[in-house]
Design a protein around this motif. Sequence first.
Motif, PDB file in Angstrom:
ATOM      1  N   ALA B 131       7.448  -8.676 -30.458  1.00  0.00           N
ATOM      2  CA  ALA B 131       7.344 -10.133 -30.273  1.00  0.00           C
ATOM      3  C   ALA B 131       6.572 -10.800 -31.414  1.00  0.00           C
ATOM      4  N   VAL B 132       5.932  -9.987 -32.257  1.00  0.00           N
ATOM      5  CA  VAL B 132       5.124 -10.541 -33.352  1.00  0.00           C
ATOM      6  C   VAL B 132       5.995 -10.754 -34.587  1.00  0.00           C
ATOM      7  N   ALA B 133       6.139 -11.989 -35.003  1.00  0.00           N
ATOM      8  CA  ALA B 133       6.901 -12.299 -36.217  1.00  0.00           C
ATOM      9  C   ALA B 133       6.054 -11.966 -37.434  1.00  0.00           C
ATOM     10  N   GLN B 134       6.641 -11.202 -38.366  1.00  0.00           N
ATOM     11  CA  GLN B 134       5.863 -10.754 -39.532  1.00  0.00           C
ATOM     12  C   GLN B 134       5.388 -11.897 -40.409  1.00  0.00           C
ATOM     13  N   ASP B 135       6.078 -13.040 -40.340  1.00  0.00           N
ATOM     14  CA  ASP B 135       5.694 -14.151 -41.219  1.00  0.00           C
ATOM     15  C   ASP B 135       4.734 -15.137 -40.543  1.00  0.00           C
ATOM     16  N   ALA B 136       4.226 -14.780 -39.365  1.00  0.00           N
ATOM     17  CA  ALA B 136       3.269 -15.676 -38.704  1.00  0.00           C
ATOM     18  C   ALA B 136       1.938 -15.661 -39.454  1.00  0.00           C
ATOM     19  N   ASP B 137       1.280 -16.818 -39.487  1.00  0.00           N
ATOM     20  CA  ASP B 137      -0.053 -16.906 -40.088  1.00  0.00           C
ATOM     21  C   ASP B 137      -1.139 -16.569 -39.074  1.00  0.00           C
ATOM     22  N   LEU B 138      -0.806 -16.711 -37.819  1.00  0.00           N
ATOM     23  CA  LEU B 138      -1.785 -16.479 -36.744  1.00  0.00           C
ATOM     24  C   LEU B 138      -1.010 -16.195 -35.473  1.00  0.00           C
ATOM     25  N   ILE B 139      -1.495 -15.216 -34.720  1.00  0.00           N
ATOM     26  CA  ILE B 139      -0.909 -14.896 -33.417  1.00  0.00           C
ATOM     27  C   ILE B 139      -1.921 -15.260 -32.329  1.00  0.00           C
ATOM     28  N   VAL B 140      -1.448 -15.958 -31.324  1.00  0.00           N
ATOM     29  CA  VAL B 140      -2.296 -16.373 -30.202  1.00  0.00           C
ATOM     30  C   VAL B 140      -1.731 -15.709 -28.956  1.00  0.00           C
ATOM     31  N   LEU B 141      -2.570 -14.964 -28.244  1.00  0.00           N
ATOM     32  CA  LEU B 141      -2.044 -14.147 -27.144  1.00  0.00           C
ATOM     33  C   LEU B 141      -2.561 -14.601 -25.785  1.00  0.00           C
ATOM     34  N   GLY B 142      -1.668 -14.515 -24.791  1.00  0.00           N
ATOM     35  CA  GLY B 142      -2.060 -14.864 -23.435  1.00  0.00           C
ATOM     36  C   GLY B 142      -1.146 -14.202 -22.428  1.00  0.00           C
ATOM     37  N   GLU B 143      -1.435 -14.431 -21.163  1.00  0.00           N
ATOM     38  CA  GLU B 143      -0.691 -13.737 -20.099  1.00  0.00           C
ATOM     39  C   GLU B 143      -0.578 -14.579 -18.843  1.00  0.00           C
ATOM     40  N   MET B 144       0.338 -14.181 -18.000  1.00  0.00           N
ATOM     41  CA  MET B 144       0.497 -14.729 -16.651  1.00  0.00           C
ATOM     42  C   MET B 144       0.888 -13.560 -15.764  1.00  0.00           C
ATOM     43  N   GLY B 145       0.235 -13.414 -14.630  1.00  0.00           N
ATOM     44  CA  GLY B 145       0.605 -12.348 -13.703  1.00  0.00           C
ATOM     45  C   GLY B 145      -0.327 -12.362 -12.508  1.00  0.00           C
ATOM     46  N   ILE B 146       0.166 -12.843 -11.373  1.00  0.00           N
ATOM     47  CA  ILE B 146      -0.676 -12.858 -10.164  1.00  0.00           C
ATOM     48  C   ILE B 146      -1.171 -11.429  -9.914  1.00  0.00           C
ATOM     49  N   GLY B 147      -2.460 -11.302  -9.701  1.00  0.00           N
ATOM     50  CA  GLY B 147      -3.082  -9.991  -9.479  1.00  0.00           C
ATOM     51  C   GLY B 147      -3.694  -9.380 -10.728  1.00  0.00           C
ATOM     52  N   ASN B 148      -3.470 -10.006 -11.875  1.00  0.00           N
ATOM     53  CA  ASN B 148      -3.886  -9.280 -13.083  1.00  0.00           C
ATOM     54  C   ASN B 148      -5.371  -9.350 -13.454  1.00  0.00           C
ATOM     55  N   THR B 149      -6.180 -10.168 -12.769  1.00  0.00           N
ATOM     56  CA  THR B 149      -7.628 -10.009 -13.034  1.00  0.00           C
ATOM     57  C   THR B 149      -8.138  -8.741 -12.349  1.00  0.00           C
ATOM     58  N   THR B 150      -7.495  -8.337 -11.247  1.00  0.00           N
ATOM     59  CA  THR B 150      -7.838  -7.051 -10.612  1.00  0.00           C
ATOM     60  C   THR B 150      -7.498  -5.907 -11.568  1.00  0.00           C
ATOM     61  N   VAL B 151      -6.324  -5.986 -12.124  1.00  0.00           N
ATOM     62  CA  VAL B 151      -5.833  -4.976 -13.060  1.00  0.00           C
ATOM     63  C   VAL B 151      -6.740  -4.911 -14.306  1.00  0.00           C
ATOM     64  N   ALA B 152      -7.100  -6.072 -14.832  1.00  0.00           N
ATOM     65  CA  ALA B 152      -7.954  -6.120 -16.025  1.00  0.00           C
ATOM     66  C   ALA B 152      -9.335  -5.538 -15.732  1.00  0.00           C
ATOM     67  N   ALA B 153      -9.856  -5.828 -14.552  1.00  0.00           N
ATOM     68  CA  ALA B 153     -11.169  -5.298 -14.179  1.00  0.00           C
ATOM     69  C   ALA B 153     -11.103  -3.778 -14.078  1.00  0.00           C
ATOM     70  N   ALA B 154     -10.000  -3.270 -13.545  1.00  0.00           N
ATOM     71  CA  ALA B 154      -9.845  -1.812 -13.446  1.00  0.00           C
ATOM     72  C   ALA B 154      -9.775  -1.189 -14.843  1.00  0.00           C
TER      73      ALA B 154
END
Lengths: 318, 318
Positions: B131-154
């Motif tokens: 998903a990362v374009a080689q010609d990008a000057d900057l990549i900004v990352l984020g997410e959406m997923g109900i339940g994923n703060t539980t997953v991240a904490a684990a």
Amino acid sequence: IDPKAAEAARLRQGVLTKPPGSLGRLEEIAIRLAGWQGKERPALQRVSAIVFAGSHGVTARGVSAFPAEVTAQMVANFAAGGAAINQLAKAAGAELSVVPLDIDKPTADFTQAPAMDDDAFLTAVSTGHDAVAQDADLIVLGEMGIGNTTVAAAVAAGLFGGNGGEWAGRGTGVDDAGLKRKAEVIDEGLTRHAGRLGDPLAVLAALGGRELAAIFGATLAARRHRIPVVLDGFVCTAAAAPLAKLSAGGLDHAIAGHVSAEAAHRRLLEALSLSPLLDLGMRLGEASGACLAVNILRSALACHNGMASFAEAGVSEG
Amino acid sequence: IDPKAAEAARLRQGVLTKPPGSLGRLEEIAIRLAGWQGKERPALQRVSAIVFAGSHGVTARGVSAFPAEVTAQMVANFAAGGAAINQLAKAAGAELSVVPLDIDKPTADFTQAPAMDDDAFLTAVSTGHDAVAQDADLIVLGEMGIGNTTVAAAVAAGLFGGNGGEWAGRGTGVDDAGLKRKAEVIDEGLTRHAGRLGDPLAVLAALGGRELAAIFGATLAARRHRIPVVLDGFVCTAAAAPLAKLSAGGLDHAIAGHVSAEAAHRRLLEALSLSPLLDLGMRLGEASGACLAVNILRSALACHNGMASFAEAGVSEG
């Protein structure tokens, strides 16, 4: 402030497609701007950044790392577009005005006499007042003036108590000896004007400077016109502070754009119950931190005005 | 990183018309971007914000204040332009891509089995990488997923130690009972996968989710292409964290856009020695805090690239 518009904005924030409160201070900003602009969906069409410049007699006491002539040189740099604030105002979509106040005529050294007599003080306050366009959606305030962190520290001490050692900082970068001199000069000023410290306006006239008086006038004018204001660093905050001393809630229309690296700024913001939006170790003045914060305000309103509601988007609520 | 470009940028910061260091973190940002882009004057022409979405089997355990179907509903809201990130990406001049990863097929409940088997994990990592374009000057990352703060904490607990109670937070807004359940569920997962905790990639596969694996892949790809990355909140940071565990300096190209209101985020940033740019009480995810920080990066480069030097402006140095 318009409580109906603020309440309508608060209700709107509650139905946008996000968990309630999850945009944090962006929600608070949208609601405050709604209240001050009297619109459920506030706008930042016309953002006016005003930088006031002044010269200070107290520079003769060796309180700055830069020579006094830099004030005029920087005003020329503002006009030529080469300073930080030129770039930051453009990036924030703000129109920049620079207002030099008799910069070839320094105020009096406040250790010897009041920095300004009544006439000079009121002229500067009026200039600041008149610099605020009534149709602006937001006013962003800043300053330039070699020596003015000494002046701001004296004003802060005059308004909130404490001595020079507690309010002096390194400003543009004085060394240890310079910092000690600053503290002593402030203490001399506080002693000389001890009889005026009960009157916030007299403090500003005796220990302040023309650009501080103009910021005070502009902050007052913005309040009269119900225009929200973004304050910059230590000097700008000290200049506006007398409004809060004169009437409770006098700075309710003011947003602290950032907290600067000048240590006394955090202390002053706490004394005023202002919570800064940014904390990036900046200590330049020129409205630089305030302009940077305008980007945050624009994003807050982009969410507030542009997001779909749960009902519009067909998203289940929690 | 290109040390010559970084050094040239550092020298340039020293001659611009401001006291040295007075733009604080704006100076540091300009120098870092110069190093990663290999240019004395870095640019942010093409800023690519990528939001990965995933579904989590662990939602069956009642760990979220929102129902699991909200993940798909929000992906539709992103496509329709109604979410916070649509407004924030536009305000930051970023092009937004949303990448749903099998959102109709939740990962396994990590208290019962690894969330992903090797195939599912590597597919998600590859999707993120591509998903990362080689010609990008900057990549900004984020997410959406109900339940994923539980997953991240684990994941955070699996990588850095500590138990569920120390890493669980309120996420989208669970009540006290929900918070207790989250902590217990995380502890169950840590116990079940205790044998995998020495291997950062195995932690991410067993306790993570597809969107976290994709963020890991995208962060890795950006590093290979020498593109600086802005991380968002707790989930995004936890997803990228294995890179730092796998090699010292593995996240040197990453900027922490903000620290969120999810309490464990501050702790995780500290464990990674990342200092966030913003602290605005946000806890939405979606790359919202990271996109907001892009405005700060743009302003940093506007100063770096647009300001005059002391010599150019005829301003005296201190």
